[in-house]
Design a protein around this motif. Structure first.
Motif, PDB file in Angstrom:
ATOM      1  N   GLY A 115     -12.592  -6.966   1.017  1.00 32.82           N
ATOM      2  CA  GLY A 115     -11.456  -6.288   0.432  1.00 32.82           C
ATOM      3  C   GLY A 115     -11.830  -5.621  -0.878  1.00 32.82           C
TER       4      GLY A 115
ATOM      5  N   LEU B 247      -5.841  -7.425  -0.723  1.00 30.89           N
ATOM      6  CA  LEU B 247      -7.088  -6.683  -0.548  1.00 30.89           C
ATOM      7  C   LEU B 247      -8.278  -7.484  -1.067  1.00 30.89           C
ATOM      8  CD1 LEU B 247      -5.916  -3.115  -1.704  1.00 30.89           C
ATOM      9  CD2 LEU B 247      -6.166  -3.954   0.639  1.00 30.89           C
TER      10      LEU B 247
ATOM     11  N   THR C   6      -9.530   0.462   0.239  1.00 28.28           N
ATOM     12  CA  THR C   6      -8.958  -0.798   0.719  1.00 28.28           C
ATOM     13  C   THR C   6     -10.012  -1.789   1.200  1.00 28.28           C
ATOM     14  OG1 THR C   6      -8.657   0.145   2.944  1.00 28.28           O
ATOM     15  CG2 THR C   6      -6.797   0.302   1.404  1.00 28.28           C
ATOM     16  N   LYS C   7     -11.121  -1.282   1.711  1.00 27.33           N
ATOM     17  CA  LYS C   7     -12.109  -2.187   2.310  1.00 27.33           C
ATOM     18  C   LYS C   7     -13.499  -1.577   2.222  1.00 27.33           C
ATOM     19  CE  LYS C   7     -10.841  -4.000   6.206  1.00 27.33           C
ATOM     20  NZ  LYS C   7     -10.519  -4.110   7.651  1.00 27.33           N
TER      21      LYS C   7
ATOM     22  N   ALA D  50      -6.869   4.038   2.082  1.00 23.96           N
ATOM     23  CA  ALA D  50      -5.485   3.899   2.519  1.00 23.96           C
ATOM     24  C   ALA D  50      -4.910   5.220   3.009  1.00 23.96           C
ATOM     25  CB  ALA D  50      -4.627   3.354   1.369  1.00 23.96           C
TER      26      ALA D  50
ATOM     27  N   LEU E 272      -1.548  -6.719  -4.059  1.00 22.04           N
ATOM     28  CA  LEU E 272      -1.860  -6.312  -2.691  1.00 22.04           C
ATOM     29  C   LEU E 272      -2.884  -7.266  -2.076  1.00 22.04           C
ATOM     30  CD1 LEU E 272      -2.113  -2.425  -3.043  1.00 22.04           C
ATOM     31  CD2 LEU E 272      -0.104  -3.877  -2.744  1.00 22.04           C
TER      32      LEU E 272
ATOM     33  N   LEU F 285       0.828  -1.198   0.000  1.00 22.98           N
ATOM     34  CA  LEU F 285       0.000   0.000   0.000  1.00 22.98           C
ATOM     35  C   LEU F 285       0.866   1.252   0.000  1.00 22.98           C
ATOM     36  CD1 LEU F 285      -2.895  -0.834   2.503  1.00 22.98           C
ATOM     37  CD2 LEU F 285      -3.107  -0.386   0.058  1.00 22.98           C
TER      38      LEU F 285
ATOM     39  N   LEU G 152      -2.757  -2.811  -8.579  1.00 21.54           N
ATOM     40  CA  LEU G 152      -2.956  -3.212  -7.187  1.00 21.54           C
ATOM     41  C   LEU G 152      -3.056  -4.729  -7.046  1.00 21.54           C
ATOM     42  CD1 LEU G 152      -5.713  -0.579  -6.315  1.00 21.54           C
ATOM     43  CD2 LEU G 152      -3.242  -0.320  -6.081  1.00 21.54           C
TER      44      LEU G 152
END
Length: 271
Positions: free
Chosen positions: A67, A54, A150-151, A130, A52, A11, A49
């Motif tokens: 995620g 996520l 991110t979520k 993030a 990552l 991140l 990404l």
């Protein structure tokens, strides 16, 4: 047109890339919306990404935490997620596209004719960024093109959710797409969320909770509920339909969902 492809390993590295290239860079998840109209990317630097961590769906005391790189197909296939969320993800007609589209990407794209964002709005979903801005409403993040999602969190209080849409074909963008969610707190009190999107206007919450409550207690008619929703919807005319048509359809779709919930709730109480 993408001329430079950067693969972030963390991140922090993704944020560093964005800080370095600024508005010339765009975060890239599955890439479905970056490479297709009407959201085709015009920036030259893509920050991938894909490496990552996520992905995945987990149930916590807050609710369902997903995620940002979780694909729509993963949501469709997850048997424990709220049924309304799974059905909303399935509205994206092509399985190939669902395997490419990510939940965070659908929010960030900010499509007017979106399929899953109205459901997230009605569910009062929150997202984490993030950049450390904390939890933000889904609708506001759809307009925040620079943030790194991110979520996504769907609160535990969501008791039921319904989706309805009108389109020319299963593969076409919706003329109107509506969602209705029921939230039930630990004391048993209910709250309602309604969101509508269309082919030329963004997803928005509809302030008609009082009318929903009145209809569920038989204090107003279905026609009154339809009028309340139609009067609260803001939309534009386009080649798929006039603004008046979309407002009327929105009222009908929401009334259908509220009526379906009333029938469902009556059956549950009768058991």
């Amino acid at each position: 047109m993408i001329k430079q492809f950067l693969r972030a390993k963390s991140l922090d590295e993704a944020l560093a890339f964005k800080a370095k290239y600024g508005d010339d860079a765009v975060y890239m998840a599955g890439g479905a919306r970056l490479n297709a109209a009407p959201t085709q990317n015009k920036r030259e630097v893509a920050i991938s990404l894909s490496e990552l961590d996520l992905k995945g769906c987990n149930k916590t005391t807050k609710g369902w935490e997903m995620g940002a790189l979780t694909t729509l197909q993963t949501i469709v296939d997850h048997p424990e997620l709220p049924d309304g969320l799974r059905k909303a993800a399935a509205l994206v007609y092509s399985r190939n596209v669902r395997n490419q589209c990510t939940l965070g990407g659908e929010i960030a794209a900010g499509l007017p004719a979106c399929l899953i964002v109205p459901t997230l709005l009605a569910m009062d979903a929150r997202v984490e960024l993030a950049e450390g801005f904390g939890n933000v409403e889904v609708q506001s993040v759809a307009d925040y093109q620079g943030g790194l999602i991110t979520k996504i969190i769907v609160p535990a209080e969501v008791y039921a959710c319904f989706n309805r849409e009108v389109s020319k074909s299963a593969a076409d963008l919706p003329i109107v797409n509506a969602s209705f969610a029921v939230h039930r707190n630990p004391e048993g009190r209910e709250f309602y969320g309604i969101a509508v999107s269309g082919s030329s206007f963004p997803a928005a919450m509809i302030p008609a909770e009082a009318s929903v409550s009145a209809f569920l207690t038989s204090d107003i008619s279905r026609q009154d509920l339809e009028k309340a929703v139609s009067g609260a919807v803001k939309c534009d005319s386009d080649f798929r339909g006039s603004a008046d048509y979309k407002r009327e359809v929105s009222g009908v779709l929401v009334a259908d969902m509220v009526e379906a919930y009333r029938v469902q709730a009556g059956n549950v109480k009768g058991q």
